[in-house]
Motif scaffolding. Structure first.
Motif, PDB file in Angstrom:
ATOM      1  N   GLY A  78     -10.123 -10.346 -36.667  1.00  0.00           N
ATOM      2  CA  GLY A  78     -11.136 -11.261 -37.187  1.00  0.00           C
ATOM      3  C   GLY A  78     -12.031 -11.806 -36.089  1.00  0.00           C
ATOM      4  N   GLU A  79     -11.418 -12.151 -34.957  1.00  0.00           N
ATOM      5  CA  GLU A  79     -12.203 -12.650 -33.815  1.00  0.00           C
ATOM      6  C   GLU A  79     -13.167 -11.589 -33.308  1.00  0.00           C
ATOM      7  N   VAL A  80     -12.702 -10.370 -33.163  1.00  0.00           N
ATOM      8  CA  VAL A  80     -13.558  -9.281 -32.681  1.00  0.00           C
ATOM      9  C   VAL A  80     -14.691  -9.029 -33.678  1.00  0.00           C
ATOM     10  N   HIS A  93      -2.283  -9.977 -34.954  1.00  0.00           N
ATOM     11  CA  HIS A  93      -3.154  -8.803 -34.920  1.00  0.00           C
ATOM     12  C   HIS A  93      -4.364  -9.007 -35.828  1.00  0.00           C
ATOM     13  N   SER A 146     -16.025 -11.143 -35.725  1.00  0.00           N
ATOM     14  CA  SER A 146     -16.967 -12.258 -35.617  1.00  0.00           C
ATOM     15  C   SER A 146     -17.861 -12.113 -34.386  1.00  0.00           C
ATOM     16  N   LEU A 147     -17.281 -11.739 -33.270  1.00  0.00           N
ATOM     17  CA  LEU A 147     -18.066 -11.520 -32.045  1.00  0.00           C
ATOM     18  C   LEU A 147     -19.089 -10.395 -32.240  1.00  0.00           C
ATOM     19  N   SER A 194      -5.627 -11.830 -36.826  1.00  0.00           N
ATOM     20  CA  SER A 194      -6.458 -12.882 -36.240  1.00  0.00           C
ATOM     21  C   SER A 194      -7.342 -12.308 -35.139  1.00  0.00           C
ATOM     22  N   ALA A 195      -6.776 -11.452 -34.312  1.00  0.00           N
ATOM     23  CA  ALA A 195      -7.549 -10.822 -33.235  1.00  0.00           C
ATOM     24  C   ALA A 195      -8.646  -9.931 -33.812  1.00  0.00           C
ATOM     25  N   LYS A 220     -20.384  -9.366 -35.107  1.00  0.00           N
ATOM     26  CA  LYS A 220     -21.402  -9.840 -36.048  1.00  0.00           C
ATOM     27  C   LYS A 220     -22.429 -10.703 -35.336  1.00  0.00           C
ATOM     28  N   ASP A 221     -21.967 -11.631 -34.506  1.00  0.00           N
ATOM     29  CA  ASP A 221     -22.874 -12.498 -33.753  1.00  0.00           C
ATOM     30  C   ASP A 221     -23.743 -11.686 -32.796  1.00  0.00           C
TER      31      ASP A 221
END
Length: 135
Positions: free
Chosen positions: A107-109, A102, A111-112, A104-105, A114-115
């Protein structure tokens, strides 16, 4: 009905407090913790609206109960309690894996997002980071 302490109203009497630490009650507490951990693990995997803060508060309360119940315990745990603790350990390991997935997910969201924000704010001119000035 529970007998109240004559010195502090609302507190359990010593005999009731001692009975709370009996091994049979430990089994009940361990079972409650198992149920809470199983519910949290399943909910993390399936329910996007799951209230993890409330679940953590519940687990903390149960850990407090377990700590108090085992405080006066001396010697070895009875065999059935050892089995319960081992079962709880396995459920906690599965819970940890679900929580890490959870996080990790999340963190991925993040990061997306932020980009995407950085790309939307770019106006096509050169930025200081492209020249190596911003660190």
């Amino acid at each position: 009905m529970s007998e109240m302490s004559e010195y502090r109203p609302g507190l359990m009497a010593a005999t009731e407090a001692a009975s709370a630490a009996m091994p049979g009650n430990l089994g009940i507490i361990i079972g409650r913790i198992e149920d809470a951990v199983e519910e949290e693990t399943a909910s993390i995997r399936t329910d996007v609206r799951f209230d993890i803060k409330a679940s953590n508060a519940r687990k903390s309360r149960y850990l407090y109960e377990l700590t108090r119940a085992t405080k006066g315990l001396e010697g070895d745990f009875p065999a059935d309690l050892k089995i319960g603790v081992e079962r709880l350990r396995d459920k906690l390991a599965a819970n940890e894996r679900a929580i890490l997935a959870h996080l990790s997910a999340v963190g991925e969201v993040a990061s997306l997002l932020k980009d995407a924000i950085q790309r939307s704010e770019a106006d096509g001119t050169y930025s200081a980071s492209e020249f190596g000035w911003a660190r």
